[in-house]
Design a protein around this motif. Sequence first.
Motif, PDB file in Angstrom:
ATOM      1  N   HIS A  33       0.674  -1.262   0.039  1.00 24.99           N
ATOM      2  CA  HIS A  33       0.219   0.032  -0.097  1.00 24.99           C
ATOM      3  C   HIS A  33       0.898   1.252  -0.127  1.00 24.99           C
ATOM      4  O   HIS A  33       0.407   2.294  -0.296  1.00 24.99           O
ATOM      5  CB  HIS A  33      -0.944   0.078   1.151  1.00 24.99           C
ATOM      6  CG  HIS A  33      -0.434  -0.153   2.483  1.00 24.99           C
ATOM      7  ND1 HIS A  33       0.184   1.092   3.101  1.00 24.99           N
ATOM      8  CD2 HIS A  33      -0.127  -1.109   3.500  1.00 24.99           C
ATOM      9  CE1 HIS A  33       0.795   0.730   4.286  1.00 24.99           C
ATOM     10  NE2 HIS A  33       0.642  -0.457   4.525  1.00 24.99           N
ATOM     11  N   ASP A  34       2.067   1.418   0.648  1.00 25.61           N
ATOM     12  CA  ASP A  34       2.971   2.506   0.625  1.00 25.61           C
ATOM     13  C   ASP A  34       4.217   2.137  -0.473  1.00 25.61           C
ATOM     14  O   ASP A  34       5.103   2.878  -0.139  1.00 25.61           O
ATOM     15  CB  ASP A  34       3.386   2.809   2.100  1.00 25.61           C
ATOM     16  CG  ASP A  34       4.518   1.659   2.595  1.00 25.61           C
ATOM     17  OD1 ASP A  34       4.327   0.429   2.055  1.00 25.61           O
ATOM     18  OD2 ASP A  34       4.833   1.833   3.499  1.00 25.61           O
ATOM     19  N   LYS A  78       1.408   1.515  -8.488  1.00 24.22           N
ATOM     20  CA  LYS A  78       1.801   2.276  -7.131  1.00 24.22           C
ATOM     21  C   LYS A  78       0.511   1.646  -6.060  1.00 24.22           C
ATOM     22  O   LYS A  78      -0.302   1.400  -6.534  1.00 24.22           O
ATOM     23  CB  LYS A  78       1.842   3.744  -6.955  1.00 24.22           C
ATOM     24  CG  LYS A  78       0.593   4.270  -7.446  1.00 24.22           C
ATOM     25  CD  LYS A  78       1.028   6.145  -7.526  1.00 24.22           C
ATOM     26  CE  LYS A  78      -0.281   6.614  -7.748  1.00 24.22           C
ATOM     27  NZ  LYS A  78      -0.040   8.064  -7.524  1.00 24.22           N
ATOM     28  N   GLU A  80      -2.118   2.059  -3.143  1.00 24.85           N
ATOM     29  CA  GLU A  80      -3.205   2.979  -2.946  1.00 24.85           C
ATOM     30  C   GLU A  80      -2.599   4.185  -1.890  1.00 24.85           C
ATOM     31  O   GLU A  80      -3.598   5.104  -1.933  1.00 24.85           O
ATOM     32  CB  GLU A  80      -4.666   2.295  -2.172  1.00 24.85           C
ATOM     33  CG  GLU A  80      -4.234   1.785  -0.819  1.00 24.85           C
ATOM     34  CD  GLU A  80      -3.709   0.430  -0.835  1.00 24.85           C
ATOM     35  OE1 GLU A  80      -3.756  -0.408   0.291  1.00 24.85           O
ATOM     36  OE2 GLU A  80      -3.203  -0.202  -1.916  1.00 24.85           O
ATOM     37  N   LEU A  81      -1.904   4.240  -1.085  1.00 28.60           N
ATOM     38  CA  LEU A  81      -1.668   5.028  -0.234  1.00 28.60           C
ATOM     39  C   LEU A  81      -0.677   6.006  -0.665  1.00 28.60           C
ATOM     40  O   LEU A  81      -0.156   7.178  -0.265  1.00 28.60           O
ATOM     41  CB  LEU A  81      -1.221   4.840   1.173  1.00 28.60           C
ATOM     42  CG  LEU A  81      -2.268   3.603   2.096  1.00 28.60           C
ATOM     43  CD1 LEU A  81      -1.522   3.592   3.500  1.00 28.60           C
ATOM     44  CD2 LEU A  81      -3.440   4.594   2.231  1.00 28.60           C
ATOM     45  N   VAL A  82       0.189   5.914  -1.737  1.00 28.11           N
ATOM     46  CA  VAL A  82       1.072   6.470  -2.226  1.00 28.11           C
ATOM     47  C   VAL A  82       0.485   7.877  -3.304  1.00 28.11           C
ATOM     48  O   VAL A  82      -0.258   7.643  -4.091  1.00 28.11           O
ATOM     49  CB  VAL A  82       1.865   5.584  -3.537  1.00 28.11           C
ATOM     50  CG1 VAL A  82       2.949   6.573  -4.109  1.00 28.11           C
ATOM     51  CG2 VAL A  82       2.628   4.615  -2.804  1.00 28.11           C
ATOM     52  N   THR A  83       1.054   8.913  -2.944  1.00 30.39           N
ATOM     53  CA  THR A  83       0.725  10.291  -3.366  1.00 30.39           C
ATOM     54  C   THR A  83       1.671  11.120  -3.793  1.00 30.39           C
ATOM     55  O   THR A  83       1.314  11.982  -4.585  1.00 30.39           O
ATOM     56  CB  THR A  83      -0.254  11.024  -2.289  1.00 30.39           C
ATOM     57  OG1 THR A  83       0.334  11.489  -1.189  1.00 30.39           O
ATOM     58  CG2 THR A  83      -1.669  10.383  -1.725  1.00 30.39           C
ATOM     59  N   ASN A  84       2.710  10.677  -3.445  1.00 27.37           N
ATOM     60  CA  ASN A  84       4.145  11.734  -3.753  1.00 27.37           C
ATOM     61  C   ASN A  84       4.731  11.127  -5.117  1.00 27.37           C
ATOM     62  O   ASN A  84       5.734  11.910  -5.572  1.00 27.37           O
ATOM     63  CB  ASN A  84       5.032  11.556  -2.599  1.00 27.37           C
ATOM     64  CG  ASN A  84       5.720  10.258  -2.204  1.00 27.37           C
ATOM     65  OD1 ASN A  84       5.154   9.229  -2.432  1.00 27.37           O
ATOM     66  ND2 ASN A  84       6.889  10.262  -2.225  1.00 27.37           N
ATOM     67  N   ASN A  86       3.910   9.516  -9.310  1.00 28.37           N
ATOM     68  CA  ASN A  86       3.131   9.136 -10.326  1.00 28.37           C
ATOM     69  C   ASN A  86       3.642   8.117 -11.164  1.00 28.37           C
ATOM     70  O   ASN A  86       4.838   8.075 -11.454  1.00 28.37           O
ATOM     71  CB  ASN A  86       2.689  10.451 -11.160  1.00 28.37           C
ATOM     72  CG  ASN A  86       1.874  11.555 -10.120  1.00 28.37           C
ATOM     73  OD1 ASN A  86       1.167  11.255  -9.363  1.00 28.37           O
ATOM     74  ND2 ASN A  86       2.509  12.651 -10.100  1.00 28.37           N
ATOM     75  N   ASP A  89       6.958   8.272 -13.575  1.00 29.72           N
ATOM     76  CA  ASP A  89       7.956   8.906 -13.035  1.00 29.72           C
ATOM     77  C   ASP A  89       9.346   8.335 -13.217  1.00 29.72           C
ATOM     78  O   ASP A  89       9.306   7.123 -12.732  1.00 29.72           O
ATOM     79  CB  ASP A  89       7.685   9.345 -11.521  1.00 29.72           C
ATOM     80  CG  ASP A  89       6.756  10.705 -11.435  1.00 29.72           C
ATOM     81  OD1 ASP A  89       6.360  11.088 -12.106  1.00 29.72           O
ATOM     82  OD2 ASP A  89       6.364  11.045 -10.261  1.00 29.72           O
TER      83      ASP A  89
END
Length: 352
Positions: A33-34, A78, A80-84, A86, A89
């Motif tokens: 998740h991360d 990625k 589901e908790l990865v926001t930093n 894309n 990248d």
Amino acid sequence: MSQPDIPKEQWAQVIEKDGVMTFKKIPVPTPGHDEVLVNIKYSGVCHTDLHALNNDWPLPRKTPLVGGHEGAGVVVKKGELVTNVNIGDKVGVKWLMATCFHCTFCQQALESLCPDAKLSGYTNDGTFQQYCVANAAHLARFPQHVDLAAVAPIMCAGLTVYKGLKESDTRPGQYVAIVGAGGGLGTIGLQYAHAMGLNVIAIDGGKEKGEACKKLGAGTYIDYKESKDLVADVQKATPDGLGPHGVLLLAPQEQPFQQATGYVRSHGTVVCIGLPAGAKVSMPVFDTVIRMIKVKGSYVGNREDTAEALDFFLKGMIHAPYKVVGLSEIGSIFDAMRENRVIGRYVMDMSK
């Protein structure tokens, strides 16, 4: 960006028992998740990878293991908790794959000392595979125009020597000796030292390595194979004959770790970075105290160190000498390491 096509299997170099690495197909892993899944395009090969293969460090190693910790590639999936990060990248995967973020060391930005740290290519599968899982928070972030083959060595060799130079407490105009200057870490360390305004004394063995060191900014090259008195030769390389202000020990042999306090300047700093198996550091207590010599270890850098080391590279101040070979050719790279024939860095093209 749309989800890229991800195969179910991939090629990898797998350690199935000590000293034996097999080139084979394995399943493509799924990120947590991360975490993210990185399509590794290039991976550097470090002396640490040889230690992982031999399992000769007093540090528990995963088995079976996919080695490697100097990867550069593209994010293809990625958690589901990865926001930093894309999809699409360009990123780097380092030795320090993940940490807890809440222990006393992580809170002081000393995450390399985290007791729960996960290590790429050692405690966790690393970058000697075409698709690698990595913790999103510890990824190095690259601009889209970056050359992934050229930047891969910065993920370990560059970051490690840059951190070591910071730990040496040397200032612009002072002298630093780099032992093992012709190898993968040393050839990059010479450039970082030069870019930081330091005068460099390169120490290694052989004419070919001497020529490489001079081209990369070393003011003096000392061939330990030819030197009759290494301590005297190093001290003579400084204008006042008192020796360098700092010493970086990158060599994979024990002897340099016994010599350095003999030639470092009084009140100077010896930084231990190389990790020869079973080696010990020894120094005369009286001389160390009276001359106020500092001896310290330097491990890999933190996330801020990574950003700083990358900044030197992106400004064109660091050009890691490297040779590209295929993933299937790693055996010949390890042979060259064992015979001390490596100048610069080997970078593997993961498509070959």
